[in-house]
Write an enzyme that holds these catalytic residues in place. Sequence first.
Site, PDB file in Angstrom:
ATOM      1  N   SER A 110       0.817  -1.207   0.000  1.00 20.85           N
ATOM      2  CA  SER A 110       0.000   0.000   0.000  1.00 20.85           C
ATOM      3  C   SER A 110       0.861   1.272   0.000  1.00 20.85           C
ATOM      4  CB  SER A 110      -0.959  -0.061   1.186  1.00 20.85           C
ATOM      5  OG  SER A 110      -2.069   0.729   0.923  1.00 20.85           O
TER       6      SER A 110
ATOM      7  N   HIS B  31      -7.489  -5.709  -0.162  1.00 19.03           N
ATOM      8  CA  HIS B  31      -6.263  -4.951   0.081  1.00 19.03           C
ATOM      9  C   HIS B  31      -5.515  -5.548   1.280  1.00 19.03           C
ATOM     10  CE1 HIS B  31      -3.979  -1.260  -0.332  1.00 19.03           C
ATOM     11  NE2 HIS B  31      -4.099  -1.006   0.953  1.00 19.03           N
TER      12      HIS B  31
END
Length: 431
Positions: free
Chosen positions: A269, A410
């Site tokens: 990320s 994610h």
Amino acid sequence: MRRSVVLSQWLLSAATISLVLASHAFAQQQQIAPPNYDESKVPAYELPDPLVAQDGQVIDTVELWTQKRRPEILELFKHEMFGVAPEADLSKIAFEETKTVDNALGGKAIQKEVRVYFDAPNPTPCIDLLIFIPKGLDHPAPAFLMPNFQGNQTTTDETSVTAYEANDKARNKDKDLESLRGVAKSRWAFEKIIDRGYAIATCHYEQIDPDYDDGFKNGVHPLFKNFDINASDYTSTIGAWAWGLSRALDCLETIPEIDAKHVIIAGHSRLGKTALWCGASDERFAGVISNDSGCGGAALSRREFGERVDRINASFPHWFTKKFHEYGDKVNELPIDEHELIALIAPRPVYVASAQEDQWADPKGEFLSALNAEPVYALFGLPGLGVTEQPEVNTPVGKTIRYHVRTGGHDVTDYDWEQYLNFADEEVVGK
Ligand code: GTR
């Protein structure tokens, strides 16, 4: 008298104009369009060509790439996005081994903890590197370096791992950090990594620079002699994190059990964005892994899909340079796009990974960046993805440049680590 009337009228209209301008800027700030998740609404765009120099010269040899075009693109990324390279006094970097455990991870690994001081003899800022090294190897271990989000103790249940202590400037200083032990362990396949013969080093990213907009006061920025808050290309927070991770590599270079010529920088990320920039700007890293890095990382800015440049700058003003804030509503004017960030890593291997449900990070845009970096790898005679369309889920593709989109959201999963270990074996260590 008349003059003062004119003056006060002028002042009044100047005040009105600035009020109007200010409210316009405010309105603009508020007018960030909702994220687009509709492929048919992706605007037409043309990517900057990594193989055409700013003076129009076609780059068709490795030498031209290395001598001319790569330095140009690197400068552009500094001035437009991540900021200039910090000038810090490296003689003040010091390492202190604070702990060694000979039988960590069920006896498979040596655990080392090393404090890296950035401004010795001052105790802060510093990072605490947690390192696991496989036991019984007859050679120094190749390694992954991957920063963590909430402290070393969150990566494992092992009680031998020292809990990160927040200093008084840290964002999470009031949290009970011990209670977070193991909360992120699913992202850290330590045993799998050790079983495959790799070491892994991690540290809490906010020890380098706290992750909030604090005017660049509370982390390593005060150590940068060339830091200028008024400059459009000051070292951003991502730039500072990358710099700190390079200092972690300096430390790994001093550990005989680690093969520092084979260290892969990895990140998830916002730390995937950081890993890409760190690997692009520090060529000592032997490979780079971007896990779900999205906007400002592997995803093409020009696609304006999911999170976009205007939104990321509004949410995280400190991540990028002041200059990058100018492009929110005109990404087509960026002289770079993210495929060139990947191209900067060439000829070293790179892995770009996406997750199907992570549309915020634009998986297709991440794939297209990897694809559009291929011409630079081809100059070196190196293969690329081997496909031109985004592959099916859970189907890794590529050589030298690798890509997968896995099912799920994610995150960093065992599936991702499985692929990264194959990548490390086949592309980085060359087993
Ligand atoms: C999100 C941000 C993303 C990504 C993510 C993360 O809020 O919009 O760009 O970096 O955070 O780091 O978890």
